[in-house]
Design an enzyme around this catalytic site. Structure first.
Site, PDB file in Angstrom:
ATOM      1  N   TYR A   1     -27.580 -28.244 -43.953  1.00  0.00           N
ATOM      2  CA  TYR A   1     -26.946 -29.036 -44.936  1.00  0.00           C
ATOM      3  C   TYR A   1     -25.481 -28.495 -44.919  1.00  0.00           C
ATOM      4  O   TYR A   1     -25.314 -27.464 -45.181  1.00  0.00           O
ATOM      5  CB  TYR A   1     -27.553 -29.284 -46.398  1.00  0.00           C
ATOM      6  CG  TYR A   1     -26.646 -29.955 -47.306  1.00  0.00           C
ATOM      7  CD1 TYR A   1     -26.322 -31.268 -47.089  1.00  0.00           C
ATOM      8  CD2 TYR A   1     -25.905 -29.160 -48.128  1.00  0.00           C
ATOM      9  CE1 TYR A   1     -25.381 -31.653 -47.987  1.00  0.00           C
ATOM     10  CE2 TYR A   1     -24.923 -29.433 -49.070  1.00  0.00           C
ATOM     11  CZ  TYR A   1     -24.834 -30.895 -48.965  1.00  0.00           C
ATOM     12  OH  TYR A   1     -23.710 -31.418 -49.860  1.00  0.00           O
TER      13      TYR A   1
ATOM     14  N   GLY B   1     -23.333 -34.281 -49.466  1.00  0.00           N
ATOM     15  CA  GLY B   1     -23.703 -35.152 -50.631  1.00  0.00           C
ATOM     16  C   GLY B   1     -24.656 -36.106 -50.013  1.00  0.00           C
ATOM     17  O   GLY B   1     -25.515 -35.985 -49.277  1.00  0.00           O
TER      18      GLY B   1
END
Length: 530
Positions: free
Chosen positions: A70, A77
């Protein structure tokens, strides 16, 4: 925010060092760095550097193996489902710093900006953020050289951390936006060029590691804690002075009485008051058996702050010494851990409760001053504590307007006690659907502190005047305890008695600066200073 006062760079070179990566930092160490009373350094132990490097190396291996991480190979987000092409991974951190460059409001003070650098460096030095030793070294260099990023104070909801304000730190590292050099705002690119410094090129995840954390709210919380601790002591000392001026009953602070309600902080405040008032040896000027609540219950009001300080310290220092970005990178066990440590709920709770307790100090002092200036309640003192005599009393009004100002500042402080943490807003496409509002809570707390320091400055001047007027009716400074006598004399060094009306604005501003700088030693500080 409070004013900035810093030593010269030459004087700074001789200060003690605060070492990052060698153990937990304290609030006091952050404040010392923020006020340029300490120097930063990274842990020189090669084992520390190796631990940091292992996290960065592990990320490199994952990227080489086309692992999914990520914020490294994905968007941010709600854009987590967007895969970033390998050829663009290196550009992603720079884009993160740039699209968050939308902060507004006033800029953080130099003191607060330094505290932000210290808190972010402390978090990344925990060794689980996947950053390089070079990044830590550059952050430490900025702090040591007093090159402070310009950070607008508005724009953070406190989860996913302080993204927007921390983007201004990241931007300075890559040579963009603005920083303060020698206290003056300048282009980062121009400063780097003048110093011969090459901007940092952020590695994968380093933009996220810099920005995805609680360092702005935590930095402000450290500064707020230090100011609150001093205000608690100041409110106690002012209470003692007002009690003398009012001819109050020192037996309200009796040790046996407070043994029956064993809050240790409250008992400590009562002990300070007993020492200041020489335990009831002062003459009384009232036939009231019991003083009004703002005197009689002062330890109970101030004691809430005293008893909350250890709890606030625990929350703030735990956050300070935490890794609070996402994901965390375990270079030792080679794991990527996705979570939500950027959530600033603990700081939000500490700041929401702190601002309420501090506003209560303002309210307490406001009520004490209201008694002190009013001839219906002050036991024979002149109206509004005017020092004028004879016919001159007819045109002099003493502390009349100051008391109005104190009422206004107190009302504003009380108004700001609405907890920020309950105003969570779902944002960022409902990915950030529950947020802490910790930075807003911290900013509120600092504003409440400023207002309460204004109240404290005004009430200190009035209390000293009240004591002198009382002693003029029969007594001398020698009748006071040594601590109160020293306080009266110290205030009078810069602030003469108010006999003929004069504007007090500049004197109040100067006194507030002294209070924020802890100019007057109070209680154990007085012993430490000796």
């Amino acid at each position: 925010m409070n004013s900035d006062s810093t030593p010269s760079r030459q004087a700074h070179d001789g200060l003690h060092k605060v070492t990052f990566g060698a153990g937990p930092l304290t609030i006091e160490q952050v404040v010392a760095l923020a006020r340029r009373r300490a120097r930063p350094e990274l842990n020189p132990d090669p084992a520390f550097t190796a631990r940091i490097q292992r996290g960065a190396d592990f990320l490199d291996r994952l990227l080489a193996d086309e692992g999914v991480i990520y914020g490294v190979t994905t968007g941010y987000g709600d854009s987590v489902t967007r895969a970033v092409p390998p050829a663009l991974v290196a550009e992603l951190p720079l884009h993160l710093t740039r699209f968050h460059g939308c902060g507004l409001g006033e800029n953080l003070s130099l003191e607060a900006g330094r505290a932000v650098l210290a808190t972010r460096l402390c978090s990344l030095a925990q060794g689980v953020s996947g950053v390089s030793p070079a990044l830590l070294a550059r952050l430490c260099w900025l702090l040591e050289q007093d090159l402070v990023p310009r950070i607008p104070e508005e724009g953070s909801v406190g989860a996913s951390g302080d993204l927007t304000p921390l983007s201004y730190v990241a931007a300075v590292l890559v040579g963009e936006r603005e920083l303060y050099r020698d206290g003056q705002l300048a282009s980062t690119a121009e400063v780097y060029d003048a110093l011969g410094i090459t901007p940092l090129v952020l590695r994968p995840k380093e933009g996220l590691a810099l920005m995805n954390g609680t360092s702005v709210m935590t930095a402000l919380a450290c500064l707020a804690y230090a100011r609150t601790e001093y205000l608690m002591k100041l409110a106690t000392r002012i209470t003692a002075l007002v009690s003398v001026a009012m001819g109050g009953n020192a037996f309200h602070f009796d040790e046996r009485l407070f043994a029956a309600k064993p809050h240790p902080g409250m008992q400590g405040v009562a002990a300070w008051l007993r020492a200041d008032l020489v335990a009831g040896e002062l003459p009384r000027h009232s036939d009231r058996l019991q003083d009004r609540y703002s005197l009689r219950c002062a330890p109970h009001v101030i004691g809430v702050v005293a008893d909350s300080l250890p709890w606030w310290r625990q929350l703030i220092e735990n956050e300070l010494n935490s890794a609070n970005d996402n994901p965390l990178i375990d270079g030792e066990g080679e794991h990527v851990m996705h979570g939500g440590h950027f959530y600033g709920g603990h700081i939000a709770m500490a700041m929401d409760s702190m601002k309420t307790a501090v506003a209560n100090l303002a309210d307490l002092l406001d009520r004490q001053l209201a008694q002190l200036v009013d001839i219906k309640f002050n036991g024979g003192l002149p109206s509004n504590l005017s020092g004028a005599s004879g016919e001159r009393r007819m045109i002099n009004h003493g502390f009349k307007a100051v008391q109005i100002g104190v009422s206004a500042w107190t009302a504003e402080a009380l108004k700001l006690t609405m907890p920020a943490s309950v105003f969570s807003r779902s944002t960022e496409c409902h990915n950030q659907d529950k947020v802490s509002m910790g930075t807003i809570a911290a900013r509120d707390a600092l504003r409440v502190l400023t207002l309460t320091e204004q109240v404290g400055a005004a009430c200190l001047l009035a209390a000293v005047q009240g004591v002198e007027l009382r002693l003029a009716m029969g007594g001398s400074l020698a009748a006071l305890s040594p601590a109160l006598r020293e306080m009266v004399l110290a205030v009078r060094e810069h602030h003469p008695a108010l006999v003929e009306d004069r504007p007090l604005e500049q004197e109040l501003r100067a006194l507030i600066v002294r209070l924020q700088g802890r100019h007057y030693p109070l209680y154990e500080e007085a012993r430490d200073a000796s």
